[in-house]
Design a protein around this motif. Structure first.
Motif, PDB file in Angstrom:
ATOM      1  N   ASN A 166      -2.161  -5.514  -1.542  1.00 24.34           N
ATOM      2  CA  ASN A 166      -1.962  -4.325  -0.729  1.00 24.34           C
ATOM      3  C   ASN A 166      -0.867  -4.508   0.320  1.00 24.34           C
ATOM      4  OD1 ASN A 166      -3.645  -2.626   1.897  1.00 24.34           O
ATOM      5  ND2 ASN A 166      -2.533  -1.642   0.244  1.00 24.34           N
ATOM      6  N   LYS A 173      -2.231   2.201  -2.276  1.00 28.05           N
ATOM      7  CA  LYS A 173      -2.533   2.668  -0.928  1.00 28.05           C
ATOM      8  C   LYS A 173      -4.014   3.006  -0.817  1.00 28.05           C
ATOM      9  CE  LYS A 173       1.909   4.594   0.557  1.00 28.05           C
ATOM     10  NZ  LYS A 173       2.603   5.823   1.043  1.00 28.05           N
ATOM     11  N   VAL A 174      -4.583   2.741   0.351  1.00 27.37           N
ATOM     12  CA  VAL A 174      -5.941   3.163   0.671  1.00 27.37           C
ATOM     13  C   VAL A 174      -5.903   3.770   2.073  1.00 27.37           C
ATOM     14  CG1 VAL A 174      -7.162   1.489  -0.777  1.00 27.37           C
ATOM     15  CG2 VAL A 174      -6.469   0.839   1.531  1.00 27.37           C
ATOM     16  N   PRO A 175      -6.917   4.537   2.453  1.00 31.50           N
ATOM     17  CA  PRO A 175      -6.952   5.074   3.819  1.00 31.50           C
ATOM     18  C   PRO A 175      -6.838   3.949   4.846  1.00 31.50           C
ATOM     19  CG  PRO A 175      -8.662   6.076   2.472  1.00 31.50           C
ATOM     20  CD  PRO A 175      -8.072   4.981   1.648  1.00 31.50           C
ATOM     21  N   LYS A 176      -6.248   4.244   5.994  1.00 25.48           N
ATOM     22  CA  LYS A 176      -5.986   3.213   6.998  1.00 25.48           C
ATOM     23  C   LYS A 176      -7.253   2.491   7.429  1.00 25.48           C
ATOM     24  CE  LYS A 176      -1.648   2.749   7.560  1.00 25.48           C
ATOM     25  NZ  LYS A 176      -1.027   1.448   7.269  1.00 25.48           N
ATOM     26  N   TRP A 177      -8.340   3.223   7.593  1.00 26.11           N
ATOM     27  CA  TRP A 177      -9.575   2.563   8.029  1.00 26.11           C
ATOM     28  C   TRP A 177     -10.019   1.528   7.016  1.00 26.11           C
ATOM     29  CZ3 TRP A 177     -13.878   2.697   4.949  1.00 26.11           C
ATOM     30  CH2 TRP A 177     -13.955   3.712   3.969  1.00 26.11           C
ATOM     31  N   LEU A 178      -9.826   1.809   5.719  1.00 22.80           N
ATOM     32  CA  LEU A 178     -10.218   0.866   4.678  1.00 22.80           C
ATOM     33  C   LEU A 178      -9.210  -0.276   4.578  1.00 22.80           C
ATOM     34  CD1 LEU A 178     -12.345   0.287   2.550  1.00 22.80           C
ATOM     35  CD2 LEU A 178     -11.032   1.679   0.921  1.00 22.80           C
ATOM     36  N   GLU A 179      -7.929   0.045   4.722  1.00 27.19           N
ATOM     37  CA  GLU A 179      -6.903  -1.007   4.732  1.00 27.19           C
ATOM     38  C   GLU A 179      -7.169  -2.009   5.849  1.00 27.19           C
ATOM     39  OE1 GLU A 179      -2.328  -1.344   6.256  1.00 27.19           O
ATOM     40  OE2 GLU A 179      -2.729   0.285   4.838  1.00 27.19           O
ATOM     41  N   TYR A 180      -7.500  -1.510   7.025  1.00 27.17           N
ATOM     42  CA  TYR A 180      -7.762  -2.396   8.159  1.00 27.17           C
ATOM     43  C   TYR A 180      -9.047  -3.214   7.962  1.00 27.17           C
ATOM     44  CZ  TYR A 180      -4.095   0.128  10.714  1.00 27.17           C
ATOM     45  OH  TYR A 180      -2.900   0.670  11.119  1.00 27.17           O
ATOM     46  N   LEU A 367     -10.265   6.600  -3.497  1.00 25.77           N
ATOM     47  CA  LEU A 367      -9.883   5.867  -2.286  1.00 25.77           C
ATOM     48  C   LEU A 367      -8.540   5.164  -2.438  1.00 25.77           C
ATOM     49  CD1 LEU A 367     -13.340   4.338  -1.292  1.00 25.77           C
ATOM     50  CD2 LEU A 367     -12.069   6.126  -0.071  1.00 25.77           C
ATOM     51  N   THR A 369      -4.753   5.218  -4.017  1.00 24.52           N
ATOM     52  CA  THR A 369      -3.737   6.108  -4.587  1.00 24.52           C
ATOM     53  C   THR A 369      -2.436   5.335  -4.763  1.00 24.52           C
ATOM     54  OG1 THR A 369      -3.079   6.841  -2.368  1.00 24.52           O
ATOM     55  CG2 THR A 369      -4.758   8.158  -3.512  1.00 24.52           C
TER      56      THR A 369
END
Length: 386
Positions: A166, A173-180, A367, A369
């Protein structure tokens, strides 16, 4: 692949040389035929997943002589020394059971000045190994399964999915909350903060198996496996500041993790001790961290030494099935070097890639993309037949 170090100063200009491996050579009279040697590496755009056109056709020349001991091949105008196997079976200069030649053995532990960061990094690695030695004397099943669970959380979600696919290569890509969240799992692997880890890995791909690669087996197996971590000055001279991670530096969360990195594994250790005493600390921190350390490091070392090459990458990367099993699919390393941007490393149906399974699940649930995979055209361009 793993980094506990920080890159703090500018690089010095160093010459580049391509990877060297032992080459199979057949001779008759004074003629020689080179069957396999390093090729040009067509570069890919890591972010967009697009392959640039080939700059020029490959140039190969053979320095004909009556000697059966050495051949000089020229690939793209850069000389590559290739050694023929010794008739008596000697493999001086090669890594055991491999055709990789150690061009210059790097001495890390003696004859140089250690800085504070070198000693701190070595101290952390040594402390985790010493802590893990208590494991046989403090075994219980809850502690064991805690280590297994944290191995999956920090190794798969943290290192292979987050730090590597990632953040380093932007394969999806994943949502920022999940990336973090995934990145925070990687911090608990005790391999460094995301900014420095990603920077070192991107430099590895940029200078793979050359004089500027932070960790290549052309300087010895153990150097590529772990001892490069304890020589930060060399990494700084070769690569310099982490100027290749502007995308992470712009985000306050990653800057925060860089500044407070060591506090988070310490906090986890305190929590585990409070929950299960010394056995939880030994298994949840010592055993688990050392296990994830060496599995991650095997991608740097074993996957550039043992295995098979399916693609014309022009470096020493190999597909290694047993590393793939241990490292959640990261062992399909030649696949990865051929298609750096790909979210999937196990490209064949039989190449088990647990990290890809998780990414695919995230994609199905909406979740994940912009999941990147190599096209058939790109595969044809990287095939040896092309």
């Amino acid at each position: 692949m793993a980094s506990i170090t920080s890159l703090l100063s500018k690089p010095k200009s160093l010459p580049l040389s391509p990877p060297q491996r032992a080459t199979t050579i057949k001779t008759r009279s004074c003629s020689c035929k080179v069957l396999n040697f390093g090729h040009q590496n067509p570069k890919f755009n890591q972010i967009n997943g697009e392959q640039s056109p080939l700059q020029a056709s490959f140039i190969t020349r053979l320095n004909r002589s009556c000697s059966n001991r050495k051949v000089l091949a020229l690939a793209n105008g850069v000389s590559v020394g290739a050694n023929e196997p010794d008739p008596e079976g000697k493999t001086s200069g090669r890594i055991l059971l491999s055709d990789v030649v150690v061009q210059r053995k790097k001495e890390v532990f003696w004859g140089r000045k250690w800085n504070t960061l070198d000693m701190a990094t070595a101290g952390v690695v040594l402390a985790m190994h010493l802590l893990s030695l208590f494991a046989p004397f403090h075994f219980n099943w809850p502690a064991f399964w805690l280590a297994v669970g944290l191995y999956v959380v920090t190794g798969l979600l943290g290192i292979t999915l987050s730090f590597h696919r990632n953040l380093s290569h932007r394969s999806f890509k994943v949502p920022k909350w999940l990336e973090y969240f995934f990145a925070y799992c990687g911090v608990q692997a005790l391999q460094g903060n995301p900014i420095d880890w990603v920077s070192t890995h991107r430099y590895h791909h940029q200078f793979c198996d050359s004089d500027r690669d932070p960790h290549s087996p052309i300087e010895g197996f153990w150097f590529s496996h772990m001892s490069w971590l304890f020589d930060t000055n060399t990494v700084i001279e070769r690569c310099g500041e982490p100027t290749n991670v502007g995308d992470l530096r712009q985000q306050p969360f990653y800057k925060f993790l860089q500044g407070t990195y060591i506090l988070h594994p310490i906090a986890l250790g305190v929590l585990l001790y409070a929950l299960g005493g010394f056995p939880f600390l030994v298994w949840g921190m010592g055993v688990r961290i050392v296990w994830v350390y060496h599995i991650t490091w095997l991608v740097n070392s074993a996957c550039h030494v043992w295995g098979k090459q399916a693609w014309n990458t022009g470096d020493l990367s190999r597909n290694n099935w047993w590393v793939a099993l241990l490292a959640f699919g990261e062992g399909w390393h030649n696949n990865h070097h051929a298609f750096e941007y790909s979210a999937r490393h196990g490209l064949e149906w039989w190449q088990l890639d647990m990290t890809w399974c998780v990414i695919k699940f995230l994609q199905v649930t909406g979740l994940a993309t912009e999941v990147k995979l190599p096209t058939e055209v790109q595969k044809k361009r990287m095939a040896f037949s092309s």
